[in-house]
Design a protein around this motif. Structure first.
Motif, mmCIF file in Angstrom:
data_model
loop_
_atom_site.group_PDB
_atom_site.id
_atom_site.type_symbol
_atom_site.label_atom_id
_atom_site.label_comp_id
_atom_site.label_asym_id
_atom_site.label_seq_id
_atom_site.Cartn_x
_atom_site.Cartn_y
_atom_site.Cartn_z
ATOM 1 N N PHE A 1 0.838 -1.291 -0.203
ATOM 2 C CA PHE A 1 0.001 0.142 -0.124
ATOM 3 C C PHE A 1 0.977 1.385 0.123
ATOM 4 O O PHE A 1 1.722 1.512 0.887
ATOM 5 N N GLY A 2 0.583 2.254 -0.925
ATOM 6 C CA GLY A 2 1.418 3.468 -0.998
ATOM 7 C C GLY A 2 0.984 4.387 -1.919
ATOM 8 O O GLY A 2 -0.416 4.467 -2.189
ATOM 9 N N ILE B 1 -0.715 -2.285 -4.749
ATOM 10 C CA ILE B 1 0.216 -2.887 -5.575
ATOM 11 C C ILE B 1 -0.016 -4.445 -5.240
ATOM 12 O O ILE B 1 -0.012 -4.595 -3.865
ATOM 13 N N THR B 2 -0.210 -5.561 -6.135
ATOM 14 C CA THR B 2 -0.449 -7.015 -5.563
ATOM 15 C C THR B 2 0.675 -7.512 -6.417
ATOM 16 O O THR B 2 0.827 -7.320 -7.518
ATOM 17 N N SER C 1 -1.861 -3.510 -9.860
ATOM 18 C CA SER C 1 -2.236 -2.198 -9.274
ATOM 19 C C SER C 1 -3.684 -2.038 -9.325
ATOM 20 O O SER C 1 -4.207 -1.977 -10.308
ATOM 21 N N SER C 2 -4.025 -0.953 -8.349
ATOM 22 C CA SER C 2 -5.487 -0.360 -8.438
ATOM 23 C C SER C 2 -5.531 0.612 -9.176
ATOM 24 O O SER C 2 -6.344 1.431 -9.379
ATOM 25 N N TYR C 3 -4.324 1.224 -9.604
ATOM 26 C CA TYR C 3 -4.302 2.642 -10.210
ATOM 27 C C TYR C 3 -4.005 2.245 -11.832
ATOM 28 O O TYR C 3 -2.922 1.571 -12.121
ATOM 29 N N PRO C 4 -4.940 2.836 -12.704
ATOM 30 C CA PRO C 4 -4.769 2.093 -14.149
ATOM 31 C C PRO C 4 -3.720 2.572 -14.918
ATOM 32 O O PRO C 4 -3.148 1.954 -15.850
ATOM 33 N N ASP D 1 9.620 -0.082 -4.318
ATOM 34 C CA ASP D 1 9.563 0.943 -5.253
ATOM 35 C C ASP D 1 9.303 0.376 -6.598
ATOM 36 O O ASP D 1 9.875 -0.758 -6.904
ATOM 37 N N VAL D 2 8.161 0.803 -7.627
ATOM 38 C CA VAL D 2 7.971 0.273 -8.667
ATOM 39 C C VAL D 2 8.081 1.508 -9.569
ATOM 40 O O VAL D 2 7.200 2.565 -9.500
#
Length: 139
Positions: free
Chosen positions: A43-44, A60-61, A74-77, A116-117
């Motif tokens: 989570f971030g 992020i999974t 990711s939950s972010y598109p 970090d991704v």
């Protein structure tokens, strides 16, 4: 004749004991690898995005797909799904593929582990979740 029967029974008994002592293939546990260490929910926040605004509260999974290989979603598109092989360097687990535009850097020296991704010109930073609810999501 009696000796032959005794030897035959002894051999059968030995074979049965040997097969009972061998673990069944389904019982054999595989040795954990880098993908097992990296797997989990993080989570971030998206800290930079060349094509959009920063975004807080992004999950992020990381899922193990094969030995030392993960899939990241990711939950972010704007952070697209990707799959990568992993390598270990000192106290980190990192992306080991040839695609230099992907960054996957898991710092094992921090508690909780810090990830970090960077992918598709968007960068995300966050921590591994120890429980099912991300911070601020308590009920």
């Amino acid at each position: 004749m009696r000796r032959a029967v005794t030897v035959a029974f002894a051999l059968i008994g030995f074979a049965l004991n040997a097969s009972a002592a061998e673990p069944q293939k389904s019982e054999v546990k595989r040795r954990p690898d880098l993908a097992d260490s990296a797997a989990g929910t993080y989570f971030g926040d998206v800290i930079s995005d060349s094509r959009g605004a920063s975004q807080s509260g992004v999950t992020i999974t990381v899922e193990r797909t094969a030995p030392n290989t993960i899939r990241v979603t990711s939950s972010y598109p704007r952070l697209p799904e990707f799959t990568t092989r992993l390598t270990r360097a000192m106290h980190t687990i990192q992306h080991s593929g040839s695609d230099a535009s992907i960054v996957f850097l898991l710092d094992l020296s921090k508690s909780p582990h810090h990830l970090d991704v960077t992918v598709d010109d968007a960068s995300w930073s966050g921590d591994k979740q120890q429980d099912a609810n991300p911070p601020g999501d308590e009920q």
